[in-house]
Design a protein around this motif. Sequence first.
Motif, PDB file in Angstrom:
ATOM      1  N   LYS A  26       7.514 -13.314  -0.562  1.00 56.81           N
ATOM      2  CA  LYS A  26       7.451 -13.873  -1.911  1.00 56.81           C
ATOM      3  C   LYS A  26       8.242 -13.059  -2.928  1.00 56.81           C
ATOM      4  O   LYS A  26       8.640 -13.570  -3.966  1.00 56.81           O
ATOM      5  CB  LYS A  26       5.985 -13.962  -2.354  1.00 56.81           C
ATOM      6  N   ALA A  27       8.453 -11.775  -2.657  1.00 57.99           N
ATOM      7  CA  ALA A  27       9.216 -10.916  -3.566  1.00 57.99           C
ATOM      8  C   ALA A  27       9.673  -9.692  -2.802  1.00 57.99           C
ATOM      9  O   ALA A  27       9.095  -9.335  -1.759  1.00 57.99           O
ATOM     10  CB  ALA A  27       8.378 -10.519  -4.784  1.00 57.99           C
ATOM     11  N   VAL A  40       9.758  -2.642  -0.709  1.00 56.89           N
ATOM     12  CA  VAL A  40       8.448  -3.282  -0.637  1.00 56.89           C
ATOM     13  C   VAL A  40       8.634  -4.791  -0.578  1.00 56.89           C
ATOM     14  O   VAL A  40       9.278  -5.390  -1.440  1.00 56.89           O
ATOM     15  CB  VAL A  40       7.581  -2.906  -1.859  1.00 56.89           C
ATOM     16  N   PHE A  41       8.066  -5.409   0.457  1.00 54.48           N
ATOM     17  CA  PHE A  41       8.088  -6.853   0.627  1.00 54.48           C
ATOM     18  C   PHE A  41       6.703  -7.397   0.285  1.00 54.48           C
ATOM     19  O   PHE A  41       5.720  -7.037   0.944  1.00 54.48           O
ATOM     20  CB  PHE A  41       8.439  -7.233   2.070  1.00 54.48           C
ATOM     21  N   ASP A  42       6.597  -8.235  -0.740  1.00 52.83           N
ATOM     22  CA  ASP A  42       5.348  -8.943  -1.019  1.00 52.83           C
ATOM     23  C   ASP A  42       5.294 -10.148  -0.097  1.00 52.83           C
ATOM     24  O   ASP A  42       6.192 -11.008  -0.126  1.00 52.83           O
ATOM     25  CB  ASP A  42       5.296  -9.401  -2.476  1.00 52.83           C
ATOM     26  N   ALA A  70      10.815 -17.002   0.219  1.00 52.80           N
ATOM     27  CA  ALA A  70      10.614 -17.955  -0.860  1.00 52.80           C
ATOM     28  C   ALA A  70      11.918 -18.240  -1.585  1.00 52.80           C
ATOM     29  O   ALA A  70      12.823 -17.389  -1.648  1.00 52.80           O
ATOM     30  CB  ALA A  70       9.567 -17.424  -1.837  1.00 52.80           C
ATOM     31  N   GLU A  71      12.010 -19.419  -2.139  1.00 49.77           N
ATOM     32  CA  GLU A  71      13.211 -19.805  -2.867  1.00 49.77           C
ATOM     33  C   GLU A  71      13.423 -18.887  -4.065  1.00 49.77           C
ATOM     34  O   GLU A  71      12.495 -18.567  -4.803  1.00 49.77           O
ATOM     35  CB  GLU A  71      13.074 -21.261  -3.349  1.00 49.77           C
ATOM     36  N   ARG A 121       1.428  -6.472   1.620  1.00 48.79           N
ATOM     37  CA  ARG A 121       2.749  -5.882   1.434  1.00 48.79           C
ATOM     38  C   ARG A 121       3.220  -5.199   2.719  1.00 48.79           C
ATOM     39  O   ARG A 121       2.405  -4.609   3.435  1.00 48.79           O
ATOM     40  CB  ARG A 121       2.733  -4.836   0.308  1.00 48.79           C
ATOM     41  N   LEU A 122       4.503  -5.318   2.970  1.00 46.95           N
ATOM     42  CA  LEU A 122       5.163  -4.560   4.027  1.00 46.95           C
ATOM     43  C   LEU A 122       6.033  -3.511   3.344  1.00 46.95           C
ATOM     44  O   LEU A 122       6.865  -3.846   2.500  1.00 46.95           O
ATOM     45  CB  LEU A 122       6.021  -5.478   4.899  1.00 46.95           C
ATOM     46  N   VAL A 123       5.818  -2.253   3.695  1.00 44.14           N
ATOM     47  CA  VAL A 123       6.534  -1.150   3.064  1.00 44.14           C
ATOM     48  C   VAL A 123       7.444  -0.486   4.089  1.00 44.14           C
ATOM     49  O   VAL A 123       7.019  -0.184   5.214  1.00 44.14           O
ATOM     50  CB  VAL A 123       5.555  -0.100   2.485  1.00 44.14           C
TER      51      VAL A 123
END
Length: 439
Positions: A26-27, A40-42, A70-71, A121-123
């Motif tokens: 998502k971010a 950081v991947f949300d 996400a778009e 989250r993926l860090v």
Amino acid sequence: MKSLRRSVALGVLALVPLVSNAAEIKALRVWAGPDSTRAVFDVSGPLDYKLFELANPDRIVLDIKGSTIAEGVAAPPGKGLLSNMRIGKQGKGDLRVVFDLPQGVRPKSFLLPPADKFGHRLVVDLFPKTKATREVVKTIEDVQPSAGRKVVISVDAGHGGDDPGAIGKNGTYEKNITLAVAREVVKAIDAQPGMKAQLVRDGDYFIPHKQRYGKAREAKADLFVSIHADACPASCDARGASVWVLSARGATSEAARWLAAKENASDLVGGVSLDDKDDTLAAVLLDLSQGATSEASMSVGQSVLRALGKIGPTHRGYVERANFIVLRSPDVPSILVETGFITNPAEEKRLNDHDERVKLAGTIVDGIRNYFTQTPPTGTWFAANAGKYVPAEHIVTRGETLSGIATQYRVSVGALRAANSLATDAAVRVGDVIKLPQG
């Protein structure tokens, strides 16, 4: 217990969580500090991924199984140890993220569960493979040997990077306030005779708690001060600054860790290595070091809290204790200062005001200076100038008498009594603030 997938690429073994659910990115954010870079991947939920290294050119590859992006989410520009990031489809419904690197790195990855305002989250952390020797702060810089060395104050701005800390009702991030206040504290310290500051975090990035007090130990700091801003639920109208020191439980758990690890030959406690001592002697030495550190932490905490009380109400009338990891240095006196409640609109406004931050920082430094004036470390400027520099006040500590205080500052007992409106038979108690005659 989560099962682990093992994947090997160019001789590199990566252990990653194995989760069956697909997730959406998502971010995506990247933070760069002086010692590492963090991506950081949300994500919408747990995911299955593998991370491996490739060489010629150096890059890290992150494969995320059965996931989408996400778009509108795009790879951010490179920072720090990351030159560039590329995202694309890999196989059937998988994503591949490529981290282009200017040099080889040591990667570390982990998944974080939802917490506070964050979801899953993926860090991915990137560390340099060859760590340069860190320059130790020169504590005698610009001071003549006969004048004594400067005391070193390590100032830590809490939170940072992907950790915003508390958020005020008007959207103020604690991490920004702590950095702004810490910078003012550093300026105020460097303006004082006999004092020199080290700023632990000087940008918007996160530093693990143990590394924060580790930086203070590397700088051979005489004091570690961590700056924060307090928070309470929306219905709470709490206000006022507070000062914290490490709880007995925190000190005990840290002692156990040190004794178990024994650290290494270059990692000293109170100037003494533990790794070549037997368990009993190591425990005694550590206990002595921690006891002195705890007493000094409480004394400087009381001095700072007393100073803060002059510019506004404090949250408590005493120094509080908690098991904050950042305060666990066994040989550097450490305090944590909550500068006010960021969730209180009035205090949030005050913390956002530059002039108020300057006043707040100056007050914190007043408390620190008063402590070192009263308890000058051997070989320092404060020890060399004992009795020559007279602060505005003295906070009575255990075992002190009015006559002893008069001798320390080279004033008469009568002058002290007159300055404080004390009767002839009046005694002083621990915590009393004694005004000192000037001139």
